[in-house]
Design a protein around this motif. Structure first.
Motif, mmCIF file in Angstrom:
data_model
loop_
_atom_site.group_PDB
_atom_site.id
_atom_site.type_symbol
_atom_site.label_atom_id
_atom_site.label_comp_id
_atom_site.label_asym_id
_atom_site.label_seq_id
_atom_site.Cartn_x
_atom_site.Cartn_y
_atom_site.Cartn_z
ATOM 1 N N ASP A 387 0.813 -1.224 0.000
ATOM 2 C CA ASP A 387 0.000 0.000 0.000
ATOM 3 C C ASP A 387 0.845 1.273 0.000
ATOM 4 N N VAL A 388 2.083 1.190 -0.505
ATOM 5 C CA VAL A 388 2.911 2.386 -0.674
ATOM 6 C C VAL A 388 2.287 3.267 -1.756
ATOM 7 N N LYS A 389 2.169 4.567 -1.485
ATOM 8 C CA LYS A 389 1.488 5.470 -2.412
ATOM 9 C C LYS A 389 2.363 5.835 -3.617
ATOM 10 N N GLY A 390 3.689 5.702 -3.495
ATOM 11 C CA GLY A 390 4.582 6.042 -4.595
ATOM 12 C C GLY A 390 6.025 6.050 -4.114
ATOM 13 N N VAL A 391 6.939 6.528 -4.966
ATOM 14 C CA VAL A 391 8.357 6.582 -4.624
ATOM 15 C C VAL A 391 8.900 7.972 -4.930
ATOM 16 N N GLY A 392 9.930 8.367 -4.170
ATOM 17 C CA GLY A 392 10.657 9.591 -4.442
ATOM 18 C C GLY A 392 12.072 9.243 -4.891
ATOM 19 N N LEU A 393 12.483 9.701 -6.075
ATOM 20 C CA LEU A 393 13.806 9.404 -6.622
ATOM 21 C C LEU A 393 14.721 10.617 -6.448
ATOM 22 N N SER A 394 15.970 10.379 -6.029
ATOM 23 C CA SER A 394 16.991 11.425 -5.937
ATOM 24 C C SER A 394 18.236 10.945 -6.675
ATOM 25 N N PHE A 395 18.633 11.658 -7.766
ATOM 26 C CA PHE A 395 19.811 11.300 -8.553
ATOM 27 C C PHE A 395 21.013 12.106 -8.050
ATOM 28 N N LYS A 396 22.102 11.420 -7.776
ATOM 29 C CA LYS A 396 23.303 12.072 -7.282
ATOM 30 C C LYS A 396 24.513 11.638 -8.102
ATOM 31 N N GLY A 397 25.502 12.526 -8.230
ATOM 32 C CA GLY A 397 26.737 12.248 -8.955
ATOM 33 C C GLY A 397 27.687 13.418 -8.860
ATOM 34 N N ASN A 398 28.972 13.164 -9.036
ATOM 35 C CA ASN A 398 29.994 14.207 -8.918
ATOM 36 C C ASN A 398 29.889 14.942 -7.579
ATOM 37 N N GLY A 399 29.420 14.200 -6.547
ATOM 38 C CA GLY A 399 29.360 14.769 -5.211
ATOM 39 C C GLY A 399 28.231 15.735 -4.974
ATOM 40 N N LYS A 400 27.199 15.781 -5.820
ATOM 41 C CA LYS A 400 26.089 16.713 -5.608
ATOM 42 C C LYS A 400 24.784 16.119 -6.133
ATOM 43 N N LEU A 401 23.678 16.786 -5.787
ATOM 44 C CA LEU A 401 22.353 16.362 -6.253
ATOM 45 C C LEU A 401 22.170 16.805 -7.691
ATOM 46 N N LEU A 402 21.817 15.846 -8.560
ATOM 47 C CA LEU A 402 21.653 16.151 -9.982
ATOM 48 C C LEU A 402 20.191 16.354 -10.369
ATOM 49 N N GLY A 403 19.259 15.913 -9.517
ATOM 50 C CA GLY A 403 17.839 16.049 -9.841
ATOM 51 C C GLY A 403 17.022 15.020 -9.075
ATOM 52 N N GLY A 404 15.721 15.075 -9.243
ATOM 53 C CA GLY A 404 14.844 14.136 -8.554
ATOM 54 C C GLY A 404 13.416 14.232 -9.056
ATOM 55 N N GLN A 405 12.596 13.251 -8.652
ATOM 56 C CA GLN A 405 11.207 13.230 -9.100
ATOM 57 C C GLN A 405 10.397 12.333 -8.173
ATOM 58 N N GLU A 406 9.135 12.671 -7.961
ATOM 59 C CA GLU A 406 8.206 11.820 -7.214
ATOM 60 C C GLU A 406 7.284 11.119 -8.199
ATOM 61 N N LEU A 407 7.068 9.828 -7.977
ATOM 62 C CA LEU A 407 6.253 9.014 -8.886
ATOM 63 C C LEU A 407 5.140 8.342 -8.091
ATOM 64 N N ALA A 408 3.925 8.387 -8.610
ATOM 65 C CA ALA A 408 2.769 7.793 -7.931
ATOM 66 C C ALA A 408 2.582 6.340 -8.352
ATOM 67 N N SER A 409 2.228 5.472 -7.388
ATOM 68 C CA SER A 409 1.922 4.072 -7.697
ATOM 69 C C SER A 409 0.644 3.998 -8.514
ATOM 70 N N ILE A 410 0.605 3.046 -9.422
ATOM 71 C CA ILE A 410 -0.605 2.879 -10.234
ATOM 72 C C ILE A 410 -1.273 1.535 -9.981
ATOM 73 N N HIS A 411 -0.672 0.688 -9.116
ATOM 74 C CA HIS A 411 -1.285 -0.606 -8.829
ATOM 75 C C HIS A 411 -2.257 -0.467 -7.660
#
Length: 534
Positions: A387-411
């Protein structure tokens, strides 16, 4: 010793539930309860066999009469009618107990305490004991008179015991000759065997083993099953009504949507007509020609162009596709290096969105590279489960945050189906009895019956259960209510017990079985216990 009021309250509480009469409950118009279906629910729930298996499927008139009594809330009438029908048609141990006990009574109550009317309790018990010793347990005996007459061993054993009864049976008018006396005697001993077997089945011991006590126990069980059958049929009718209402609503919404669509088209057509009728606007002044003098106010001139703000350098781009699986959503993530330089120490962190009871987040396949070369792409799969509502993604590289996104579950969380009927027992604080639960979708209905006995009291237990089932958790949440009825002896005098009680019942399904706890009582006493049903 406590006052009578307190004791009466105690007994009424330890005794639990009696189902209220439903005879005055109005039935909605439209889809009506089906008496044949109600009778089928009753017979199947009581015996574990369908009317067809018992050879009753063709008796539509009798089944309808049983079902009509159930729907009207007259459970006693329905039980007695089933007993009358099966007493004459269904033979032996395959008959419902209500039919067997009426059959015994129809023979002339030649079993149990009524046997003394015929041959004297002592002599009759001697015949019965001999048959048990020679032929074996009652379960191994012939189940009908016809089978007994064909069974040479049974007949020979019986012949050695009942001959001295022939004159008695003929003189008293129970038989006209020796051949008929033999048949009557066989009926007597088979009835005695059925009586003793049923007493064992219903837990009657010693002086409790009387025809009337046994009949009362059997009728109580049958009436509870009849009440359950009514609840199942009414639940089925309500489900059909809900489906019809949903269908009608869908049709109405479709008509309304079509009307809205037509009105929108008419409005658009009207707007276009109005635009066509409007006069064309006058032409604006012509732009300056070469050689013309253009005067610009000093305060609007800008001698120096404003510098543009530098845009942040983007190192990666990404795309995500989602697909629903069994109780989980799979997110396929593709990350592209668009910086023109190597990205080192790449990682993707995953966090669940929202609170959850079951499931979590994880990897279907995690990023396989920590270094991404220029113009290189990598792909991996992230999972949201339960029953997790979704996931939060955090992309990291070169020692810093490169970006991120929240995604909603569809099941949707996998639902636990529990439709069906369950039977078992409940106990606690000296109470014990039987419980029946019926689950249809998210609706829960049921009934209980049992008793509380000791040297000073004998109180009967009957009651009803109503609540809901959560297919996501497999949990049952219900209320019970009823009456404690019976008698008790206080200071040498016999008093009636009749008091309402109420409470709650909870449980959960696990591997096809239900189990849980109950609690409640009256305003004076709170009791609790456990229950289970399969």
């Amino acid at each position: 010793m406590r006052p009578l009021r307190v004791i009466l309250v105690f007994f009424s509480i330890v005794v639990l539930f009696q189902s209220p009469s439903f005879s005055e409950e109005p039935l909605k118009e439209g889809v009506a309860p089906d008496p044949i279906q109600a009778a089928s629910n009753f017979i199947t729930g009581l015996t574990g066999q369908t009317p067809a298996m018992l050879g009753l499927a063709g008796d539509l008139q009798d089944l309808a009469a049983i079902g009509e009594a159930i729907i009207a809330g007259d459970f006693s009438k329905a039980s007695h009618k089933l007993g009358e029908v099966t007493a004459g048609k269904v033979i032996g141990y395959t008959a419902p107990a209500i039919g067997q006990i009426i059959a015994i009574g129809n023979i002339g109550k030649m079993a149990g305490d009524a046997a003394v009317t015929w041959v004297g309790q002592k002599n009759f018990e001697k015949i019965y004991a001999t048959m048990l010793e020679v032929v074996g347990p009652v379960e191994n005996w012939p189940k009908t008179r016809e089978e007994a007459l064909r069974d040479e061993f049974f007949q020979a054993t019986m012949a050695a015991e009942y001959r001295y009864l022939e004159t008695y049976l003929i003189e008293r008018g129970y038989a006209k000759d020796r051949a008929e006396a033999e048949k009557v005697a066989i009926d007597m001993i088979l009835a005695k065997g059925s009586f003793e077997r049923l007493c064992n089945q219903y837990g009657l011991e010693g002086k409790e083993r009387t025809y009337e006590n046994l009949k009362r126990e059997i009728e109580s069980e049958a009436q509870v099953s009849a009440e359950m059958a009514r609840e199942e049929e009414l639940a089925r009718v309500e489900e059909l009504k809900a489906k019809e209402a949903a269908k009608e609503k869908q049709e109405e919404e479709a008509v309304e949507a079509e009307l809205v669509k037509e009105m929108a088209a008419l409005d658009k057509e009207k707007e276009q007509d109005e635009l066509d009728e409007k006069p064309k606007p006058e032409q604006s002044p012509s732009l300056p020609k070469p050689g013309d003098t253009l005067v610009v106010p000093v305060d609007e001139q800008d001698d120096k162009p404003k510098p543009e703000k530098p845009k942040p350098t983007e190192l990666i781009s990404w795309s995500v596709s989602s697909s629903a699986g069994e109780d989980q959503t799979a997110f396929t993530v593709t990350v592209n290096n668009i910086s023109g330089k190597t990205i080192e120490g790449f990682a993707c962190e995953v966090e669940p969105i929202g609170s959850y009871l079951e499931g979590g987040v994880g990897w279907g396949s995690s990023p396989s590279f920590s270094i991404i070369a220029p113009e290189q792409s990598i792909s991996f799969v992230v999972l949201a489960m339960g029953d997790v509502k979704g996931v939060g993604l955090s992309f990291k590289g070169n020692g810093k945050l490169l970006g991120g996104q929240e995604l909603a579950s569809i099941h949707r969380k996998k639902e636990i189906s529990a439709d069906g009927s369950y039977r078992g027992g409940f106990a606690g604080n000296g109470i014990s009895g039987k419980i029946s639960i019926s689950i249809r979708g998210s609706s829960v209905n049921g009934a209980l019956s049992g008793n509380y006995k000791d040297s000073n009291q004998n109180v009967s237990i009957t009651g009803s259960i109503s609540g809901s089932y959560n297919p996501e958790t497999g949990g049952i949440y219900a209320k019970w209510s009823g009456m404690a009825t019976g008698s008790m002896r206080y200071e040498g005098k016999l008093h009636d017990v009749c008091e309402p009680i109420f409470g709650k019942l909870e449980g959960i399904i696990n591997k096809g079985s239900l189990a849980g706890s109950w609690s409640g009582g009256s305003e004076y006493v709170e009791l609790s216990g456990s229950w289970e049903a399969k």
